[in-house]
Motif scaffolding. Structure first.
Motif, PDB file in Angstrom:
ATOM      1  N   SER A 165     -60.885 102.037  -3.312  1.00  0.00           N
ATOM      2  CA  SER A 165     -61.402 102.727  -4.493  1.00  0.00           C
ATOM      3  C   SER A 165     -60.649 104.030  -4.699  1.00  0.00           C
ATOM      4  CB  SER A 165     -62.903 103.009  -4.315  1.00  0.00           C
ATOM      5  OG  SER A 165     -63.407 103.775  -5.385  1.00  0.00           O
ATOM      6  N   GLN A 166     -60.140 104.223  -5.919  1.00  0.00           N
ATOM      7  CA  GLN A 166     -59.439 105.459  -6.287  1.00  0.00           C
ATOM      8  C   GLN A 166     -58.332 105.799  -5.298  1.00  0.00           C
ATOM      9  OE1 GLN A 166     -59.982 107.435  -9.101  1.00  0.00           O
ATOM     10  NE2 GLN A 166     -61.291 105.755  -9.773  1.00  0.00           N
ATOM     11  N   GLY A 167     -57.595 104.776  -4.858  1.00  0.00           N
ATOM     12  CA  GLY A 167     -56.473 104.995  -3.957  1.00  0.00           C
ATOM     13  C   GLY A 167     -56.852 105.177  -2.507  1.00  0.00           C
ATOM     14  N   THR A 168     -58.132 105.094  -2.170  1.00  0.00           N
ATOM     15  CA  THR A 168     -58.593 105.301  -0.798  1.00  0.00           C
ATOM     16  C   THR A 168     -59.134 103.991  -0.246  1.00  0.00           C
ATOM     17  OG1 THR A 168     -59.186 107.591  -1.274  1.00  0.00           O
ATOM     18  CG2 THR A 168     -60.149 106.605   0.689  1.00  0.00           C
ATOM     19  N   THR A 169     -58.764 103.690   1.007  1.00  0.00           N
ATOM     20  CA  THR A 169     -59.190 102.460   1.666  1.00  0.00           C
ATOM     21  C   THR A 169     -60.225 102.784   2.735  1.00  0.00           C
ATOM     22  OG1 THR A 169     -57.031 101.438   1.306  1.00  0.00           O
ATOM     23  CG2 THR A 169     -58.433 100.458   2.991  1.00  0.00           C
ATOM     24  N   SER A 170     -61.226 101.933   2.817  1.00  0.00           N
ATOM     25  CA  SER A 170     -62.268 102.077   3.831  1.00  0.00           C
ATOM     26  C   SER A 170     -62.548 100.718   4.451  1.00  0.00           C
ATOM     27  CB  SER A 170     -63.546 102.660   3.219  1.00  0.00           C
ATOM     28  OG  SER A 170     -64.594 102.714   4.165  1.00  0.00           O
ATOM     29  N   HIS A 171     -62.819 100.727   5.761  1.00  0.00           N
ATOM     30  CA  HIS A 171     -63.061  99.480   6.481  1.00  0.00           C
ATOM     31  C   HIS A 171     -64.468  99.474   7.081  1.00  0.00           C
ATOM     32  CE1 HIS A 171     -58.774  98.105   6.584  1.00  0.00           C
ATOM     33  NE2 HIS A 171     -58.586  99.399   6.399  1.00  0.00           N
ATOM     34  N   GLY A 172     -65.050  98.305   7.154  1.00  0.00           N
ATOM     35  CA  GLY A 172     -66.344  98.106   7.801  1.00  0.00           C
ATOM     36  C   GLY A 172     -66.418  96.692   8.343  1.00  0.00           C
ATOM     37  N   SER A 173     -67.174  96.499   9.411  1.00  0.00           N
ATOM     38  CA  SER A 173     -67.256  95.169  10.009  1.00  0.00           C
ATOM     39  C   SER A 173     -68.622  94.951  10.635  1.00  0.00           C
ATOM     40  CB  SER A 173     -66.160  94.980  11.068  1.00  0.00           C
ATOM     41  OG  SER A 173     -66.315  95.935  12.108  1.00  0.00           O
ATOM     42  N   ALA A 174     -68.973  93.679  10.790  1.00  0.00           N
ATOM     43  CA  ALA A 174     -70.223  93.276  11.445  1.00  0.00           C
ATOM     44  C   ALA A 174     -69.996  91.893  12.043  1.00  0.00           C
ATOM     45  CB  ALA A 174     -71.392  93.259  10.464  1.00  0.00           C
ATOM     46  N   ALA A 175     -70.706  91.609  13.139  1.00  0.00           N
ATOM     47  CA  ALA A 175     -70.521  90.348  13.852  1.00  0.00           C
ATOM     48  C   ALA A 175     -71.810  89.535  13.836  1.00  0.00           C
ATOM     49  CB  ALA A 175     -70.081  90.595  15.291  1.00  0.00           C
ATOM     50  N   THR A 176     -71.647  88.207  13.738  1.00  0.00           N
ATOM     51  CA  THR A 176     -72.779  87.281  13.770  1.00  0.00           C
ATOM     52  C   THR A 176     -72.485  86.200  14.799  1.00  0.00           C
ATOM     53  OG1 THR A 176     -73.325  87.648  11.437  1.00  0.00           O
ATOM     54  CG2 THR A 176     -74.133  85.620  12.443  1.00  0.00           C
ATOM     55  N   ASN A 177     -73.435  85.963  15.677  1.00  0.00           N
ATOM     56  CA  ASN A 177     -73.290  84.920  16.690  1.00  0.00           C
ATOM     57  C   ASN A 177     -73.902  83.630  16.156  1.00  0.00           C
ATOM     58  OD1 ASN A 177     -72.746  83.607  19.094  1.00  0.00           O
ATOM     59  ND2 ASN A 177     -74.592  84.341  20.113  1.00  0.00           N
ATOM     60  N   VAL A 178     -73.070  82.622  15.955  1.00  0.00           N
ATOM     61  CA  VAL A 178     -73.510  81.355  15.373  1.00  0.00           C
ATOM     62  C   VAL A 178     -73.864  80.390  16.497  1.00  0.00           C
ATOM     63  CG1 VAL A 178     -72.867  79.414  13.906  1.00  0.00           C
ATOM     64  CG2 VAL A 178     -72.099  81.716  13.339  1.00  0.00           C
ATOM     65  N   LEU A 179     -75.093  79.876  16.460  1.00  0.00           N
ATOM     66  CA  LEU A 179     -75.588  78.968  17.486  1.00  0.00           C
ATOM     67  C   LEU A 179     -75.684  77.544  16.931  1.00  0.00           C
ATOM     68  CD1 LEU A 179     -78.495  81.251  18.788  1.00  0.00           C
ATOM     69  CD2 LEU A 179     -76.145  81.154  19.623  1.00  0.00           C
ATOM     70  N   SER A 180     -76.027  76.614  17.826  1.00  0.00           N
ATOM     71  CA  SER A 180     -76.155  75.220  17.382  1.00  0.00           C
ATOM     72  C   SER A 180     -77.382  75.025  16.501  1.00  0.00           C
ATOM     73  CB  SER A 180     -76.236  74.293  18.598  1.00  0.00           C
ATOM     74  OG  SER A 180     -77.347  74.649  19.419  1.00  0.00           O
ATOM     75  N   GLN A 181     -78.367  75.908  16.614  1.00  0.00           N
ATOM     76  CA  GLN A 181     -79.539  75.879  15.756  1.00  0.00           C
ATOM     77  C   GLN A 181     -80.025  77.295  15.559  1.00  0.00           C
ATOM     78  OE1 GLN A 181     -82.939  73.896  17.444  1.00  0.00           O
ATOM     79  NE2 GLN A 181     -82.374  74.439  19.533  1.00  0.00           N
ATOM     80  N   ASP A 182     -80.803  77.471  14.512  1.00  0.00           N
ATOM     81  CA  ASP A 182     -81.257  78.815  14.197  1.00  0.00           C
ATOM     82  C   ASP A 182     -82.529  79.156  14.964  1.00  0.00           C
ATOM     83  OD1 ASP A 182     -83.082  77.240  12.983  1.00  0.00           O
ATOM     84  OD2 ASP A 182     -82.732  77.959  10.936  1.00  0.00           O
ATOM     85  N   LEU A 183     -82.982  80.373  14.778  1.00  0.00           N
ATOM     86  CA  LEU A 183     -84.166  80.839  15.483  1.00  0.00           C
ATOM     87  C   LEU A 183     -85.414  80.061  15.068  1.00  0.00           C
ATOM     88  CD1 LEU A 183     -83.592  84.700  15.417  1.00  0.00           C
ATOM     89  CD2 LEU A 183     -83.198  83.103  17.297  1.00  0.00           C
ATOM     90  N   GLY A 184     -85.392  79.516  13.829  1.00  0.00           N
ATOM     91  CA  GLY A 184     -86.534  78.725  13.387  1.00  0.00           C
ATOM     92  C   GLY A 184     -86.714  77.487  14.252  1.00  0.00           C
ATOM     93  N   GLY A 185     -85.588  76.786  14.523  1.00  0.00           N
ATOM     94  CA  GLY A 185     -85.668  75.608  15.380  1.00  0.00           C
ATOM     95  C   GLY A 185     -86.094  75.960  16.795  1.00  0.00           C
ATOM     96  N   ILE A 186     -85.553  77.071  17.302  1.00  0.00           N
ATOM     97  CA  ILE A 186     -85.946  77.511  18.644  1.00  0.00           C
ATOM     98  C   ILE A 186     -87.427  77.864  18.673  1.00  0.00           C
ATOM     99  CG2 ILE A 186     -85.546  79.260  20.404  1.00  0.00           C
ATOM    100  CD1 ILE A 186     -82.665  79.417  19.483  1.00  0.00           C
ATOM    101  N   SER A 187     -87.897  78.493  17.608  1.00  0.00           N
ATOM    102  CA  SER A 187     -89.311  78.850  17.538  1.00  0.00           C
ATOM    103  C   SER A 187     -90.187  77.599  17.542  1.00  0.00           C
ATOM    104  CB  SER A 187     -89.589  79.687  16.284  1.00  0.00           C
ATOM    105  OG  SER A 187     -88.856  80.891  16.311  1.00  0.00           O
ATOM    106  N   GLN A 188     -89.759  76.557  16.813  1.00  0.00           N
ATOM    107  CA  GLN A 188     -90.520  75.313  16.805  1.00  0.00           C
ATOM    108  C   GLN A 188     -90.589  74.706  18.203  1.00  0.00           C
ATOM    109  OE1 GLN A 188     -92.325  73.960  14.426  1.00  0.00           O
ATOM    110  NE2 GLN A 188     -91.805  75.578  12.955  1.00  0.00           N
ATOM    111  N   GLN A 189     -89.458  74.765  18.922  1.00  0.00           N
ATOM    112  CA  GLN A 189     -89.450  74.239  20.283  1.00  0.00           C
ATOM    113  C   GLN A 189     -90.360  75.059  21.185  1.00  0.00           C
ATOM    114  OE1 GLN A 189     -85.425  73.954  21.647  1.00  0.00           O
ATOM    115  NE2 GLN A 189     -84.946  72.214  20.352  1.00  0.00           N
ATOM    116  N   ILE A 190     -90.348  76.376  21.000  1.00  0.00           N
ATOM    117  CA  ILE A 190     -91.218  77.240  21.803  1.00  0.00           C
ATOM    118  C   ILE A 190     -92.680  76.937  21.504  1.00  0.00           C
ATOM    119  CG2 ILE A 190     -91.918  79.631  22.185  1.00  0.00           C
ATOM    120  CD1 ILE A 190     -89.033  80.453  21.747  1.00  0.00           C
ATOM    121  N   ILE A 191     -92.998  76.728  20.201  1.00  0.00           N
ATOM    122  CA  ILE A 191     -94.375  76.388  19.831  1.00  0.00           C
ATOM    123  C   ILE A 191     -94.793  75.057  20.466  1.00  0.00           C
ATOM    124  CG2 ILE A 191     -95.851  75.752  17.896  1.00  0.00           C
ATOM    125  CD1 ILE A 191     -94.271  77.742  16.176  1.00  0.00           C
ATOM    126  N   LYS A 192     -93.870  74.074  20.431  1.00  0.00           N
ATOM    127  CA  LYS A 192     -94.167  72.777  21.045  1.00  0.00           C
ATOM    128  C   LYS A 192     -94.373  72.932  22.545  1.00  0.00           C
ATOM    129  CE  LYS A 192     -92.428  68.040  21.364  1.00  0.00           C
ATOM    130  NZ  LYS A 192     -91.320  67.115  20.996  1.00  0.00           N
TER     131      LYS A 192
END
Length: 322
Positions: A215-242
């Motif tokens: 923007s206006q000749g100025t550069t800025s950087h930002g980053s974030a990380a996500t750990n991708v699993l074989s299933q989401d927390l919803g599926g894990i929660s269902q297993q925990i409930i079971k």
């Protein structure tokens, strides 16, 4: 006649080109850094008696002031654009841009950056634009399930609004396999300065979203990380409930077994008591038998002795007869 028309068009063309070749537009300000109550004076030069548009852009690139002026006969202009107010949400501290646009020279423009600061020491304050980039991504996600990543772009603390394809033109995501996937054409505007992208991970592992804002000749950087699993927390929660349900059933069965064991313990205690009573009875009977045996022996002993005496007497009598 045709020659005259052609000659006229040629003269007009030459005049326009000569005018464009000698187009002129200069812009200056009376200072580089301002504090409240100071005047922002804009001066420069354009074409004689030319209409000029003057705009003042805030740090978030919104227009804070808009005016139109006419240059003098020699093309010069000197205009008191603004008396800086006390800082507010409309006029916060930061880097502002003054722009002058010509209405007669094919829309050419000139820009200059100035600083609005709290200090009155106008010499030591640098003129620079600060752009910050914040990235918000979920910590965990599931493979083949879409996730939403948010980006916030600010300049001197204010949200920057622009076309995300230009503002975030080189943004990409680093995959666990080592390749990078561009995301510049996928961003959408949620609000001025707030953007988001919907991304569906296809690999398990850590995905790093690298956002690059320009923007206006100025550069800025930002980053974030996500750990991708074989299933989401919803599926894990269902297993925990079971699992919790199974544990509850097991606990109930254990309680029932405990009650049965307690009943069995009572039965064993009763049986043990009965055995103790039987043992006591048998012991008493043995004692009675022993006493009876002693009494029988005391009765039989005289009889046996008498029989022995009689037998001895008979033997003695028989012996004498012989």
């Amino acid at each position: 006649m045709k020659f005259q028309i052609l000659f006229s068009f040629l003269i007009v063309f030459l005049i326009v080109n000569v005018s464009d070749s000698f187009s002129e537009l200069d812009l200056f300000t009376n200072s580089k850094v301002y504090s409240p109550e100071h005047n922002l004076q804009v001066y420069g030069k354009g074409l004689p008696n030319e209409n000029l548009i003057i705009r003042l852009f805030a740090p978030d690139e919104t227009i804070s002031k808009f005016d139109q002026i006419t240059t003098d006969s020699d093309g010069s202009f000197d205009y008191d654009l603004l008396k800086w107010p006390n800082p507010s949400t409309n006029f916060p501290y930061g880097t502002y841009t003054v722009e002058v646009i010509s209405t007669e020279q094919n829309g050419i423009s000139k820009k200059i950056d100035v600083k609005f600061s709290a200090t009155t020491d106008l010499v030591d304050v640098p003129i620079e634009r600060t752009v910050n980039t914040l990235v918000f991504a979920p910590e965990t996600a599931a493979i083949n399930q879409p996730i939403r990543v948010f980006v916030q772009i600010t300049s001197d603390g204010l949200l920057v609004g622009d076309d995300p394809s230009k503002l975030l033109g080189t943004t990409h995501v680093h995959l666990p396999s080592g390749i990078s996937v561009p995301l510049s054409s996928s961003f959408k505007t949620l609000h001025q300065g707030l953007y988001y992208v919907d991304y569906t991970p296809r690999e398990e592992g850590t995905h790093v979203f690298h956002v690059v804002a320009f923007s206006q000749g100025t550069t800025s950087h930002g980053s974030a990380a996500t750990n991708v699993l074989s299933q989401d927390l919803g599926g894990i929660s269902q297993q925990i409930i079971k699992l919790n349900s199974i544990l509850d059933e097991t606990s109930s069965e254990l309680d029932t077994l405990k009650l049965e064991i307690e009943g069995f313990g009572t039965t064993l205690e009763q049986a043990s008591s009965n055995i103790d009573q039987s043992t006591d009875t048998i012991s008493t009977s043995v004692e009675f038998i022993s006493e009876a045996s002693n009494q029988l022996n005391s009765l039989l002993f005289p009889i046996i002795a008498s029989i022995g005496i009689i037998v001895a007497l008979q033997i003695a009598i028989l012996a004498r007869r012989r």
